[in-house]
Design a protein around this motif. Structure first.
Motif, PDB file in Angstrom:
ATOM      1  N   GLY A  10       1.243  -1.037  -0.105  1.00 36.59           N
ATOM      2  CA  GLY A  10      -0.136   0.086   0.136  1.00 36.59           C
ATOM      3  C   GLY A  10       0.908   1.679   0.577  1.00 36.59           C
ATOM      4  O   GLY A  10       1.963   1.289   0.109  1.00 36.59           O
ATOM      5  N   GLU A  11       0.553   2.832  -0.255  1.00 34.45           N
ATOM      6  CA  GLU A  11       0.336   3.521  -0.240  1.00 34.45           C
ATOM      7  C   GLU A  11       0.244   4.393   0.523  1.00 34.45           C
ATOM      8  O   GLU A  11      -0.730   4.978   1.412  1.00 34.45           O
ATOM      9  N   GLY A  12       1.455   5.228   1.416  1.00 38.43           N
ATOM     10  CA  GLY A  12       1.184   5.986   2.831  1.00 38.43           C
ATOM     11  C   GLY A  12       1.204   5.574   3.940  1.00 38.43           C
ATOM     12  O   GLY A  12       2.341   4.463   3.693  1.00 38.43           O
ATOM     13  N   ARG A  13       0.004   5.231   4.548  1.00 39.51           N
ATOM     14  CA  ARG A  13       0.613   4.799   6.112  1.00 39.51           C
ATOM     15  C   ARG A  13      -0.513   4.177   6.108  1.00 39.51           C
ATOM     16  O   ARG A  13      -0.070   3.009   7.394  1.00 39.51           O
ATOM     17  N   ALA A  14      -1.235   3.370   4.806  1.00 42.34           N
ATOM     18  CA  ALA A  14      -2.059   1.365   5.237  1.00 42.34           C
ATOM     19  C   ALA A  14      -1.749   0.804   3.991  1.00 42.34           C
ATOM     20  O   ALA A  14      -1.299   1.785   3.085  1.00 42.34           O
ATOM     21  N   PHE A  15      -1.866  -0.250   4.278  1.00 43.14           N
ATOM     22  CA  PHE A  15      -1.930  -1.573   3.573  1.00 43.14           C
ATOM     23  C   PHE A  15      -3.630  -1.217   2.827  1.00 43.14           C
ATOM     24  O   PHE A  15      -3.254  -0.556   1.952  1.00 43.14           O
ATOM     25  N   SER A  16      -4.000  -1.278   3.659  1.00 36.29           N
ATOM     26  CA  SER A  16      -5.873  -0.751   3.355  1.00 36.29           C
ATOM     27  C   SER A  16      -6.827  -1.128   4.102  1.00 36.29           C
ATOM     28  O   SER A  16      -6.762  -1.915   4.637  1.00 36.29           O
ATOM     29  N   SER A  17      -7.734   0.010   4.374  1.00 35.51           N
ATOM     30  CA  SER A  17      -8.467  -0.008   5.186  1.00 35.51           C
ATOM     31  C   SER A  17      -9.930  -1.026   5.012  1.00 35.51           C
ATOM     32  O   SER A  17     -10.661  -0.755   5.985  1.00 35.51           O
ATOM     33  N   GLY A  18      -9.809  -1.244   3.898  1.00 32.54           N
ATOM     34  CA  GLY A  18     -10.615  -2.454   3.461  1.00 32.54           C
ATOM     35  C   GLY A  18     -11.970  -1.867   2.374  1.00 32.54           C
ATOM     36  O   GLY A  18     -11.104  -1.268   1.986  1.00 32.54           O
ATOM     37  N   GLN A  19     -13.048  -2.178   2.717  1.00 29.43           N
ATOM     38  CA  GLN A  19     -14.008  -2.022   1.857  1.00 29.43           C
ATOM     39  C   GLN A  19     -14.223  -0.109   1.647  1.00 29.43           C
ATOM     40  O   GLN A  19     -14.147   0.136   2.804  1.00 29.43           O
ATOM     41  N   ASP A  20     -14.214   0.366   0.838  1.00 25.56           N
ATOM     42  CA  ASP A  20     -14.245   1.778   0.660  1.00 25.56           C
ATOM     43  C   ASP A  20     -16.602   2.254   1.166  1.00 25.56           C
ATOM     44  O   ASP A  20     -16.925   1.853   0.210  1.00 25.56           O
ATOM     45  N   LEU A  21     -16.346   2.362   2.575  1.00 20.15           N
ATOM     46  CA  LEU A  21     -18.278   2.419   2.611  1.00 20.15           C
ATOM     47  C   LEU A  21     -18.464   3.641   2.177  1.00 20.15           C
ATOM     48  O   LEU A  21     -19.538   4.050   2.409  1.00 20.15           O
ATOM     49  N   THR A  22     -17.529   4.715   1.301  1.00 19.55           N
ATOM     50  CA  THR A  22     -18.835   5.745   1.421  1.00 19.55           C
ATOM     51  C   THR A  22     -19.259   5.690  -0.102  1.00 19.55           C
ATOM     52  O   THR A  22     -19.381   6.579  -0.980  1.00 19.55           O
ATOM     53  N   VAL A  23     -18.310   4.932  -0.969  1.00 13.76           N
ATOM     54  CA  VAL A  23     -18.517   5.224  -2.443  1.00 13.76           C
ATOM     55  C   VAL A  23     -20.492   4.061  -2.366  1.00 13.76           C
ATOM     56  O   VAL A  23     -21.077   3.152  -1.233  1.00 13.76           O
ATOM     57  N   ASP A  24     -21.216   4.472  -3.559  1.00 13.74           N
ATOM     58  CA  ASP A  24     -22.681   4.189  -3.736  1.00 13.74           C
ATOM     59  C   ASP A  24     -22.320   2.432  -3.586  1.00 13.74           C
ATOM     60  O   ASP A  24     -21.366   1.703  -4.464  1.00 13.74           O
ATOM     61  N   LEU A  25     -23.006   1.777  -2.780  1.00 15.09           N
ATOM     62  CA  LEU A  25     -23.216   0.375  -2.837  1.00 15.09           C
ATOM     63  C   LEU A  25     -24.554  -0.072  -2.895  1.00 15.09           C
ATOM     64  O   LEU A  25     -26.090   0.712  -2.927  1.00 15.09           O
ATOM     65  N   LYS A  26     -24.897  -1.425  -3.685  1.00 10.46           N
ATOM     66  CA  LYS A  26     -26.292  -1.481  -3.239  1.00 10.46           C
ATOM     67  C   LYS A  26     -27.420  -1.195  -2.289  1.00 10.46           C
ATOM     68  O   LYS A  26     -26.744  -1.831  -1.381  1.00 10.46           O
ATOM     69  N   ARG A  27     -28.466  -0.644  -2.886  1.00  8.27           N
ATOM     70  CA  ARG A  27     -29.297  -0.532  -1.665  1.00  8.27           C
ATOM     71  C   ARG A  27     -30.430  -1.337  -1.251  1.00  8.27           C
ATOM     72  O   ARG A  27     -31.425  -1.651  -3.270  1.00  8.27           O
ATOM     73  N   ASP A  28     -31.129  -2.625  -0.766  1.00  8.47           N
ATOM     74  CA  ASP A  28     -32.470  -3.069  -1.617  1.00  8.47           C
ATOM     75  C   ASP A  28     -33.532  -1.816  -0.760  1.00  8.47           C
ATOM     76  O   ASP A  28     -33.453  -0.393  -0.996  1.00  8.47           O
ATOM     77  N   GLU A  29     -34.991  -2.146  -1.240  1.00  2.00           N
ATOM     78  CA  GLU A  29     -35.986  -0.912  -1.236  1.00  2.00           C
ATOM     79  C   GLU A  29     -36.415  -0.454  -0.005  1.00  2.00           C
ATOM     80  O   GLU A  29     -36.629   1.079  -0.535  1.00  2.00           O
TER      81      GLU A  29
END
Length: 263
Positions: free
Chosen positions: A56-75
């Motif tokens: 990873g670049e910078g201070r992290a390998f990775s924080s995992g999934q980016d939960l700020t992006v648009d993801l599928k939602r139910d009704e």
């Protein structure tokens, strides 16, 4: 098109793939998954690449999934994370687990959530001393994914794996090494140099033997002893008829370093 979420560099026979969203602690989104798939494909196709490093670049390998992006939602507007797992994470874990060339996860900083399990799906894990790993899913009411519930119990046993998953406590690099999650820990100041030296040394080895060894270890998880012994005999026949074996024997007799070609 040039990748926008990662960087690929080549140093002799070692390819380094660097997750490069440092402002987001290298969190994964759909674009990063797509670019990582392409980078892995390119490294596999390139006969000059013998070892792949994922970092990873910078201070992290990775924080995992980016939960700020648009993801599928139910009704009701609630997130449905299943499609992202099926589309991106599940194929990635299988790809890493079955990759034909040695792949090293170089954990330069925190590896949290799915990224911890992505690192553990690689063949060898090394870490900077200040880095840590964390199954952080329970902190937000989720279960470990990206293969975590399969990989972690097999590495450290179900009881300890459950403790890490339920508590969501971080594991420092030195502790992770003692648990068997990390192979080597390097000091922060020399981390990049030490990883490069380790990868370069690995890249001088017999590529065919590496691939066959990976295959044998992977199948051992589902084989009984009799089946595994038969597999070893079959794979050893293939290795024994290789140019690399002939070179290894010749180098041993001539008391010189072998010059393996991966065939």
């Amino acid at each position: 098109m040039s990748p926008t979420t990662l960087r690929c560099t080549l140093d002799g026979p070692v390819a380094t793939i660097t997750l490069a969203r440092p402002d987001k602690m290298n969190a994964f989104n759909a674009a990063m998954h797509a670019e990582l798939r392409e980078a892995l494909d390119q490294c596999e196709r390139d006969d000059n690449v013998r070892v792949v490093v994922l970092t990873g670049e910078g201070r992290a390998f990775s924080s995992g999934q980016d939960l700020t992006v648009d993801l599928k939602r139910d009704e009701q507007g609630r997130l449905d994370l299943g499609p992202a797992l099926e589309r991106d994470y599940n194929p990635l874990i299988l790809r890493l687990s079955n990759y034909p060339k040695p792949i090293i996860a170089a954990i330069n900083g925190p590896a949290v959530g799915a990224s911890m399990n992505i690192a553990l799906a690689c063949d060898i894990v090394v870490a900077a001393r200040s880095a840590y790993l964390q199954e952080a899913f329970s902190k937000i009411g989720l279960i470990p994914d990206a293969g975590g519930t399969w990989i972690l119990p097999r590495l450290i046993g179900p009881k300890l794996a459950l403790a890490l998953m339920l508590s969501a406590e971080s594991v420092a690099a030195d502790d992770a090494q003692r648990m068997g999650l990390v192979y080597k820990v390097f000091d922060d100041a020399s981390f990049a140099v030490d990883v490069a030296a380790f990868a370069a040394k690995l890249a001088t080895g017999p590529g065919l033997s590496y691939r066959l060894t990976k295959q044998a270890v992977a199948q051992s998880l589902s084989n009984d002893l009799d089946a595994q012994l038969k597999l070893e005999a079959r794979l050893q026949s293939e290795a024994g008829s290789s140019d690399d074996f002939m070179e290894g024997v010749a180098a041993f007799r001539e008391k010189r370093p072998p010059r393996f070609q991966g065939r």
